[in-house]
Write an enzyme that holds these catalytic residues in place. Structure first.
Site, PDB file in Angstrom:
ATOM      1  CB  CYS A 163      -0.847  -0.181   1.435  1.00 56.09           C
ATOM      2  SG  CYS A 163      -2.114   1.684   1.654  1.00 56.09           S
ATOM      3  CB  CYS A 164       3.741   2.525   2.246  1.00 51.78           C
ATOM      4  SG  CYS A 164       3.135   2.523   3.774  1.00 51.78           S
ATOM      5  CB  CYS A 200      -2.008   6.910   5.961  1.00 57.85           C
ATOM      6  SG  CYS A 200      -1.336   7.135   4.154  1.00 57.85           S
ATOM      7  CB  CYS A 212      -1.301   3.931   8.824  1.00 56.90           C
ATOM      8  SG  CYS A 212      -1.930   2.471   7.369  1.00 56.90           S
ATOM      9  CB  CYS A 224       5.582   4.419   4.361  1.00 57.44           C
ATOM     10  SG  CYS A 224       6.810   5.908   3.839  1.00 57.44           S
TER      11      CYS A 224
HETATM   12 FE1  SF4 Z   1      -1.606   2.545   3.126  1.00 51.92          FE
HETATM   13 FE2  SF4 Z   1      -1.208   2.945   5.517  1.00 51.92          FE
HETATM   14 FE3  SF4 Z   1       0.840   3.412   4.486  1.00 51.92          FE
HETATM   15 FE4  SF4 Z   1      -0.615   5.016   3.975  1.00 51.92          FE
HETATM   16  S1  SF4 Z   1       0.371   4.562   5.791  1.00 51.92           S
HETATM   17  S2  SF4 Z   1      -0.049   4.404   2.168  1.00 51.92           S
HETATM   18  S3  SF4 Z   1      -2.516   4.278   4.249  1.00 51.92           S
HETATM   19  S4  SF4 Z   1      -0.118   1.498   4.399  1.00 51.92           S
END
Ligand code: SF4
Length: 241
Positions: free
Chosen positions: A120-121, A204, A207, A232
């Site tokens: 996701c990151c 985010c 998170c 990330c």
């Molecule tokens: Fe995705 Fe969480 Fe990374 Fe944001 S912090 S990009 S929602 S995994």
């Protein structure tokens, strides 16, 4: 403009005792519109936004809207845009990449393991950043050595081997948190209101959470992960951690 390890070494020597403002002035003089400040408008990022805008309010600032940010982050983005009269560049992830990821793994995939969280990151943050950094010769970040173990060795000037050997500049890498808040308070710099309710580090919305006094400031990031580097992948290759 091309950089190599010898140039980086000389820059670190030249600026070892200089201020962050001196470093930012050098960035603008040498690279002008070919360098941009990355900011997610957290406290340390706001210090650099303010310093940079006092030097040149046409300097480039960019941020990444992952699509999952807190409303308070959008609010401070808007405040910065109008206070400094700067057209902040907002990067978005690729729609198809997000759709494919969500279809395959679900909208809240990050809670289902580090591998999914890093995916996701990668899709929402790292890929837009990688695309943007192909268009500049350098970027400025607000990372500080005391934030994480992975950042402990960071220098003021670095060759960014993750992003095509462009210049990476970290003007406040040696600042402790007290200096950040001292600058913000003395200069009446706007900041994300989540800092007032226990968020030392803000990412985010799904998170990040507030931490208790005395807890590791990064412990609120991906709080369900107990054994990860809490990065990330935009500053360090997580595969090498
Ligand atoms: Fe995705 Fe969480 Fe990374 Fe944001 S912090 S990009 S929602 S995994």
């Amino acid at each position: 403009m091309k950089f190599d390890s010898n140039t980086i070494k000389s820059l670190n020597e030249e600026f070892s005792n200089k201020t962050p403002q001196n470093i930012l002035e050098w960035c603008i003089k040498e690279l002008n519109q070919n360098i941009a400040l990355a900011s997610s408008f957290q406290a340390q990022g706001m210090v650099l936004v303010d310093m940079l805008m006092r030097i040149d309010n046409n300097a480039r600032i960019f941020t990444i809207d992952t699509g999952r940010l807190n409303q308070q982050t959008y609010d401070v983005l808007d405040v910065v845009r109008s206070k400094y009269n700067n057209k902040i560049e907002v990067l978005f992830p690729d729609r198809i990449e997000v759709e494919d990821m969500v279809k395959e793994h679900g909208i809240n995939l990050f809670y289902k393991g580090v591998e999914n969280r890093l995916m996701c990151c990668q899709v929402r943050k790292a890929n837009p950043l990688n695309n943007f950094l192909k268009t500049v010769d350098g970027w400025i970040t607000s990372i500080r050595r005391e934030q994480t173990a992975a950042r402990a060795e960071a220098e003021k000037f670095e060759l960014d081997t993750l992003h095509g050997n462009i210049l990476k500049v970290n003007p406040i890498v040696d600042w402790p948190e007290e200096m950040v808040w001292d600058y913000i308070n003395k200069n009446k710099v706007p900041y994300n209101k989540l800092h007032d309710i226990g968020y030392p580090s803000i990412g985010c919305e799904p998170c990040t959470r507030a931490v208790k006094e005395g807890e590791d400031p990064r412990s609120g990031r991906w709080w369900w992960e107990t054994d990860s580097a809490k990065e990330c992948g935009i500053h360090f290759d997580h595969n090498s951690n």
